[in-house]
Design a protein around this motif. Sequence first.
Motif, mmCIF file in Angstrom:
data_model
loop_
_atom_site.group_PDB
_atom_site.id
_atom_site.type_symbol
_atom_site.label_atom_id
_atom_site.label_comp_id
_atom_site.label_asym_id
_atom_site.label_seq_id
_atom_site.Cartn_x
_atom_site.Cartn_y
_atom_site.Cartn_z
ATOM 1 N N THR A 57 81.251 -20.696 102.940
ATOM 2 C CA THR A 57 82.280 -20.512 101.908
ATOM 3 C C THR A 57 82.146 -21.571 100.822
ATOM 4 O O THR A 57 83.136 -21.927 100.185
ATOM 5 C CB THR A 57 83.699 -20.604 102.520
ATOM 6 O OG1 THR A 57 83.845 -21.888 103.137
ATOM 7 C CG2 THR A 57 83.956 -19.504 103.523
ATOM 8 N N GLU A 61 87.262 -19.953 97.932
ATOM 9 C CA GLU A 61 88.510 -20.359 98.585
ATOM 10 C C GLU A 61 88.799 -19.453 99.784
ATOM 11 O O GLU A 61 89.763 -19.657 100.496
ATOM 12 C CB GLU A 61 89.675 -20.261 97.587
ATOM 13 C CG GLU A 61 89.552 -21.204 96.411
ATOM 14 C CD GLU A 61 89.658 -22.665 96.837
ATOM 15 O OE1 GLU A 61 90.490 -22.984 97.711
ATOM 16 O OE2 GLU A 61 88.896 -23.481 96.297
ATOM 17 N N ARG A 62 87.957 -18.463 99.995
ATOM 18 C CA ARG A 62 88.168 -17.484 101.072
ATOM 19 C C ARG A 62 88.015 -18.161 102.429
ATOM 20 O O ARG A 62 87.175 -19.011 102.628
ATOM 21 C CB ARG A 62 87.163 -16.346 100.934
ATOM 22 C CG ARG A 62 87.559 -15.131 101.749
ATOM 23 C CD ARG A 62 86.675 -13.954 101.448
ATOM 24 N NE ARG A 62 86.857 -13.442 100.111
ATOM 25 C CZ ARG A 62 87.590 -12.372 99.805
ATOM 26 N NH1 ARG A 62 88.218 -11.729 100.750
ATOM 27 N NH2 ARG A 62 87.665 -11.956 98.577
ATOM 28 N N ASP A 63 88.822 -17.747 103.375
ATOM 29 C CA ASP A 63 88.786 -18.271 104.735
ATOM 30 C C ASP A 63 87.482 -17.834 105.408
ATOM 31 O O ASP A 63 87.097 -16.665 105.337
ATOM 32 C CB ASP A 63 89.987 -17.712 105.494
ATOM 33 C CG ASP A 63 90.204 -18.359 106.850
ATOM 34 O OD1 ASP A 63 89.218 -18.598 107.574
ATOM 35 O OD2 ASP A 63 91.377 -18.614 107.184
ATOM 36 N N ARG A 65 86.908 -17.240 108.378
ATOM 37 C CA ARG A 65 87.140 -16.178 109.364
ATOM 38 C C ARG A 65 87.008 -14.795 108.734
ATOM 39 O O ARG A 65 86.541 -13.867 109.378
ATOM 40 C CB ARG A 65 88.511 -16.356 110.023
ATOM 41 C CG ARG A 65 88.550 -17.606 110.927
ATOM 42 C CD ARG A 65 89.922 -17.859 111.436
ATOM 43 N NE ARG A 65 90.742 -18.303 110.304
ATOM 44 C CZ ARG A 65 91.916 -18.911 110.410
ATOM 45 N NH1 ARG A 65 92.433 -19.118 111.609
ATOM 46 N NH2 ARG A 65 92.586 -19.286 109.342
ATOM 47 N N GLU A 66 87.398 -14.680 107.478
ATOM 48 C CA GLU A 66 87.251 -13.407 106.763
ATOM 49 C C GLU A 66 85.767 -13.095 106.542
ATOM 50 O O GLU A 66 85.334 -11.957 106.684
ATOM 51 C CB GLU A 66 87.993 -13.461 105.427
ATOM 52 C CG GLU A 66 87.820 -12.245 104.569
ATOM 53 C CD GLU A 66 88.533 -10.998 105.099
ATOM 54 O OE1 GLU A 66 88.337 -9.933 104.502
ATOM 55 O OE2 GLU A 66 89.255 -11.083 106.103
#
Length: 109
Positions: A57, A61-63, A65-66
């Motif tokens: 990542t 800013e994306r998690d 886990r996503e």
Amino acid sequence: TLSSSSAASDVYKRQQMVRELVRAGFLVSFGEAITGRHGKVKEALRSVPADRFFLETDESERDIREIYRVASEIRQIPVEALCFQMLENARYNFKRFIPEQPGNNSTGL
């Protein structure tokens, strides 16, 4: 049409480039782009051998886990299996940065 054959040619060239990089020993990293409408990126993720890529990542800013959830869907494997593969990839490719686990060294201690 010209545009569809051109697009198909572009996809083939990108896949060929990824294959050549992997064959040459490079590792490939995938991030937020796999969560969007980037079919070429998703196809590249499908085609890379499991032991030759990482998920990240760095620019997002994306998690994470996503990213893992989407990658597991693209590769059609359980998230847990993907997590294990990423851990194995890290252990293999970054040996000098990962401390030995007790009882897991070459001396058998």
